[in-house]
Design a protein around this motif. Sequence first.
Motif, PDB file in Angstrom:
ATOM      1  N   ARG A 221       1.226  -1.430   0.444  1.00 46.87           N
ATOM      2  CA  ARG A 221      -0.009   0.313  -0.010  1.00 46.87           C
ATOM      3  C   ARG A 221       0.918   1.426   0.037  1.00 46.87           C
ATOM      4  O   ARG A 221       0.698   1.854  -0.543  1.00 46.87           O
ATOM      5  N   CYS A 222       2.002   1.344   0.967  1.00 45.63           N
ATOM      6  CA  CYS A 222       2.804   2.653   0.645  1.00 45.63           C
ATOM      7  C   CYS A 222       3.410   3.154  -0.067  1.00 45.63           C
ATOM      8  O   CYS A 222       4.547   3.489  -0.357  1.00 45.63           O
ATOM      9  N   ALA A 223       4.148   1.584  -0.706  1.00 43.89           N
ATOM     10  CA  ALA A 223       5.839   1.270  -2.078  1.00 43.89           C
ATOM     11  C   ALA A 223       5.513   0.853  -3.018  1.00 43.89           C
ATOM     12  O   ALA A 223       6.178   1.610  -3.372  1.00 43.89           O
ATOM     13  N   SER A 224       4.182   1.277  -3.218  1.00 42.99           N
ATOM     14  CA  SER A 224       3.797   0.920  -4.561  1.00 42.99           C
ATOM     15  C   SER A 224       2.285   1.864  -4.803  1.00 42.99           C
ATOM     16  O   SER A 224       1.556   1.383  -3.877  1.00 42.99           O
ATOM     17  N   PRO A 225       2.367   2.188  -6.283  1.00 43.64           N
ATOM     18  CA  PRO A 225       0.936   3.005  -6.652  1.00 43.64           C
ATOM     19  C   PRO A 225       0.246   2.714  -7.522  1.00 43.64           C
ATOM     20  O   PRO A 225       0.022   0.296  -7.403  1.00 43.64           O
ATOM     21  N   ALA A 226      -0.510   2.524  -7.903  1.00 39.09           N
ATOM     22  CA  ALA A 226      -2.223   2.347  -7.944  1.00 39.09           C
ATOM     23  C   ALA A 226      -1.831   1.199  -9.322  1.00 39.09           C
ATOM     24  O   ALA A 226      -1.525   2.290 -10.125  1.00 39.09           O
ATOM     25  N   ASP A 227      -2.401   0.260  -9.604  1.00 41.40           N
ATOM     26  CA  ASP A 227      -2.113   0.215 -10.958  1.00 41.40           C
ATOM     27  C   ASP A 227      -0.221  -0.545 -11.754  1.00 41.40           C
ATOM     28  O   ASP A 227      -0.058  -0.630 -12.164  1.00 41.40           O
ATOM     29  N   GLY A 228       0.588  -0.164 -10.768  1.00 38.41           N
ATOM     30  CA  GLY A 228       1.811  -0.726 -10.287  1.00 38.41           C
ATOM     31  C   GLY A 228       1.511  -1.751 -10.733  1.00 38.41           C
ATOM     32  O   GLY A 228       1.242  -2.705  -9.705  1.00 38.41           O
ATOM     33  N   LEU A 229       3.766  -2.168 -11.071  1.00 39.03           N
ATOM     34  CA  LEU A 229       3.623  -3.260 -11.017  1.00 39.03           C
ATOM     35  C   LEU A 229       4.864  -4.426  -9.821  1.00 39.03           C
ATOM     36  O   LEU A 229       6.114  -3.833  -9.256  1.00 39.03           O
ATOM     37  N   VAL A 230       4.503  -5.160  -9.541  1.00 36.87           N
ATOM     38  CA  VAL A 230       4.955  -6.030  -7.980  1.00 36.87           C
ATOM     39  C   VAL A 230       4.949  -7.126  -7.789  1.00 36.87           C
ATOM     40  O   VAL A 230       3.717  -7.543  -8.760  1.00 36.87           O
ATOM     41  N   VAL A 231       6.393  -7.618  -7.655  1.00 35.42           N
ATOM     42  CA  VAL A 231       6.505  -8.724  -8.403  1.00 35.42           C
ATOM     43  C   VAL A 231       7.231  -9.587  -7.359  1.00 35.42           C
ATOM     44  O   VAL A 231       8.174  -9.069  -5.985  1.00 35.42           O
ATOM     45  N   ASP A 232       7.146 -10.473  -6.613  1.00 36.99           N
ATOM     46  CA  ASP A 232       7.989 -11.195  -5.752  1.00 36.99           C
ATOM     47  C   ASP A 232       9.236 -12.187  -6.436  1.00 36.99           C
ATOM     48  O   ASP A 232       8.021 -13.419  -7.362  1.00 36.99           O
ATOM     49  N   PRO A 233      10.161 -12.522  -6.752  1.00 41.22           N
ATOM     50  CA  PRO A 233      10.851 -12.874  -7.221  1.00 41.22           C
ATOM     51  C   PRO A 233      11.117 -14.551  -6.607  1.00 41.22           C
ATOM     52  O   PRO A 233      11.294 -15.972  -6.753  1.00 41.22           O
ATOM     53  N   PHE A 234      10.393 -14.521  -4.984  1.00 40.18           N
ATOM     54  CA  PHE A 234      10.232 -15.985  -4.238  1.00 40.18           C
ATOM     55  C   PHE A 234       9.091 -15.806  -3.656  1.00 40.18           C
ATOM     56  O   PHE A 234       8.901 -16.142  -2.530  1.00 40.18           O
ATOM     57  N   ALA A 235       7.983 -15.682  -4.350  1.00 39.54           N
ATOM     58  CA  ALA A 235       6.014 -16.191  -3.554  1.00 39.54           C
ATOM     59  C   ALA A 235       6.406 -17.027  -3.197  1.00 39.54           C
ATOM     60  O   ALA A 235       5.207 -16.835  -2.573  1.00 39.54           O
ATOM     61  N   GLY A 236       6.641 -19.066  -2.957  1.00 42.02           N
ATOM     62  CA  GLY A 236       6.333 -19.396  -2.055  1.00 42.02           C
ATOM     63  C   GLY A 236       4.490 -19.581  -2.008  1.00 42.02           C
ATOM     64  O   GLY A 236       4.107 -20.218  -3.169  1.00 42.02           O
ATOM     65  N   SER A 237       4.116 -19.405  -1.159  1.00 46.51           N
ATOM     66  CA  SER A 237       1.919 -19.684  -1.156  1.00 46.51           C
ATOM     67  C   SER A 237       2.263 -18.884  -2.091  1.00 46.51           C
ATOM     68  O   SER A 237       0.167 -18.706  -1.565  1.00 46.51           O
ATOM     69  N   GLY A 238       2.544 -17.108  -2.285  1.00 44.15           N
ATOM     70  CA  GLY A 238       1.573 -16.341  -3.048  1.00 44.15           C
ATOM     71  C   GLY A 238       0.851 -15.338  -2.530  1.00 44.15           C
ATOM     72  O   GLY A 238       0.337 -14.643  -3.336  1.00 44.15           O
ATOM     73  N   THR A 239       1.303 -14.643  -0.984  1.00 41.09           N
ATOM     74  CA  THR A 239       0.679 -13.990  -0.531  1.00 41.09           C
ATOM     75  C   THR A 239       0.837 -12.616  -1.613  1.00 41.09           C
ATOM     76  O   THR A 239      -0.187 -11.601  -1.110  1.00 41.09           O
ATOM     77  N   THR A 240       2.700 -12.337  -1.145  1.00 35.61           N
ATOM     78  CA  THR A 240       2.316 -10.745  -2.176  1.00 35.61           C
ATOM     79  C   THR A 240       1.369 -10.548  -3.013  1.00 35.61           C
ATOM     80  O   THR A 240       1.366  -9.471  -3.196  1.00 35.61           O
ATOM     81  N   VAL A 241       1.283 -12.066  -3.862  1.00 32.15           N
ATOM     82  CA  VAL A 241       0.149 -11.292  -5.327  1.00 32.15           C
ATOM     83  C   VAL A 241      -0.752 -11.682  -4.965  1.00 32.15           C
ATOM     84  O   VAL A 241      -1.271 -10.918  -6.172  1.00 32.15           O
ATOM     85  N   VAL A 242      -1.403 -12.372  -4.437  1.00 30.18           N
ATOM     86  CA  VAL A 242      -3.014 -12.014  -3.608  1.00 30.18           C
ATOM     87  C   VAL A 242      -2.905 -10.627  -2.665  1.00 30.18           C
ATOM     88  O   VAL A 242      -4.231 -10.333  -3.599  1.00 30.18           O
ATOM     89  N   VAL A 243      -2.064 -10.193  -2.470  1.00 30.22           N
ATOM     90  CA  VAL A 243      -2.630  -9.374  -1.919  1.00 30.22           C
ATOM     91  C   VAL A 243      -2.185  -8.400  -2.817  1.00 30.22           C
ATOM     92  O   VAL A 243      -3.077  -6.755  -2.487  1.00 30.22           O
ATOM     93  N   GLY A 244      -1.189  -8.265  -3.245  1.00 33.77           N
ATOM     94  CA  GLY A 244      -1.243  -7.505  -4.386  1.00 33.77           C
ATOM     95  C   GLY A 244      -2.354  -6.922  -5.808  1.00 33.77           C
ATOM     96  O   GLY A 244      -2.940  -6.035  -5.641  1.00 33.77           O
ATOM     97  N   ARG A 245      -3.038  -7.930  -5.866  1.00 38.31           N
ATOM     98  CA  ARG A 245      -3.902  -7.654  -6.508  1.00 38.31           C
ATOM     99  C   ARG A 245      -5.089  -7.440  -5.885  1.00 38.31           C
ATOM    100  O   ARG A 245      -6.115  -6.664  -6.913  1.00 38.31           O
ATOM    101  N   ARG A 246      -5.976  -7.693  -5.016  1.00 30.75           N
ATOM    102  CA  ARG A 246      -7.171  -7.419  -4.204  1.00 30.75           C
ATOM    103  C   ARG A 246      -6.739  -5.520  -3.894  1.00 30.75           C
ATOM    104  O   ARG A 246      -7.814  -5.052  -3.916  1.00 30.75           O
ATOM    105  N   TYR A 247      -5.163  -5.312  -4.365  1.00 30.65           N
ATOM    106  CA  TYR A 247      -5.568  -3.736  -4.004  1.00 30.65           C
ATOM    107  C   TYR A 247      -5.287  -2.816  -5.184  1.00 30.65           C
ATOM    108  O   TYR A 247      -4.157  -1.944  -5.700  1.00 30.65           O
TER     109      TYR A 247
END
Length: 285
Positions: A221-247
Motif C-alpha cells: 500500500r505505501c511503496a507501490s502506486p495504484a496499478d503499479g507492477l509488484v513482483v515477488d521472485p520468491f513467491a512461496g504460497s503467493g501472499t504478495t501476489v494475492v494481496v497486491g491484486r486485491r489492492y
Amino acid sequence: MLGEGIVHGDAAELLPRLPEASVDLFFTSPPYADARAYSRIHPDHYVDWFLPYAKEMLAATTETGSMIINIKNRVANRGPLRGQRHPYVYQLVLALQDMGWRWIETYIWAKPNAVPGKFGPRTKDSFEYVYHFAKGGRPYFDLDAVRVPYKADAAEIARRRQDANGRRTTEAGFGRDRTKTYLRGGADPGNVVSVAQTYNQHRGVAHTAAMPEGLAEFFIRCASPADGLVVDPFAGSGTTVVVGRRYGRRALGFELHEHFATEARRRLAADIATDPPAVLHAIGQ
C-alpha cells in the motif's frame, strides 16, 4: 506472465525476462539461510547467492521503484560462529548498498504471538527485519495509505496547529511540515509493524513459511502506486501476489517449487484472505 500470476520456475532465469525499468516494487521474503529443508543456503555463502538476483532486480526496477526484503538472521549451528548470531543479514545489506541499491529504511516486523524455541541463553525470536531499498533518490512512498489514528486529543491537535515554525528539513534533504500532518487524517506510523503470525501453513496454506498477509499489505500500500507492477521472485504460497491484486496492483510471482506454485495459484484464484491486518503504531503521537 502477468496472466499466469504465479510462474513456476527459477527466478534466476525469469527475472531477466522482465523489461528494463518496469517494476515498481519487488516485495519478497527470500529463503533464509539454513532455515528450511527445501532451500539450504549456508549463511557464509548467502550474500554470494543473493546478489545475482539483486542485480537483475535493480535493472528491472523503475527510477522511483523499490526492493523490500523481509529477512531474519539466525544462530549459527556450526563453524567458528556456532552458538552466535550470524552476521549474514548485515553483510547482505552492505553488499546491496555497494551494488547501487539505496538503503532507505529498516523496519521491524514485531510478532506478538511468536512461539517459544530452543535458542539457548536468549529470549524467543519475536521480530524480523524488513529492509527497504530504492533504485533512485526519490522512491515512491505514500504515507497517507498507512496512517494511523491520532493519540492526541482534539485540543492538543488544535494547539499544535498554532506552531509557526513547523518545517523540519534534514541535511539529508528530507523534511516535513509537522503542522500539516494533522490535516492528513492520521498520524505517521512508526517503523515497527506488528503483525501476528497465524501459522496458516496449518490452515490450508501448504507452505512451511507462509508470510502473513498483513505484512505484505502494509508495504504494498505505501511503496507501490495504484496499478503499479509488484513482483515477488520468491513467491512461496503467493501472499504478495494475492494481496497486491486485491489492492489494485499488477502482481506477479515466481516460485521454484512446483507444489508451492500450485498452492499459490489456488490462493490467487480464491483470493484467500484469512490473516489479520497489520497493526500500526505512531509512537509519541
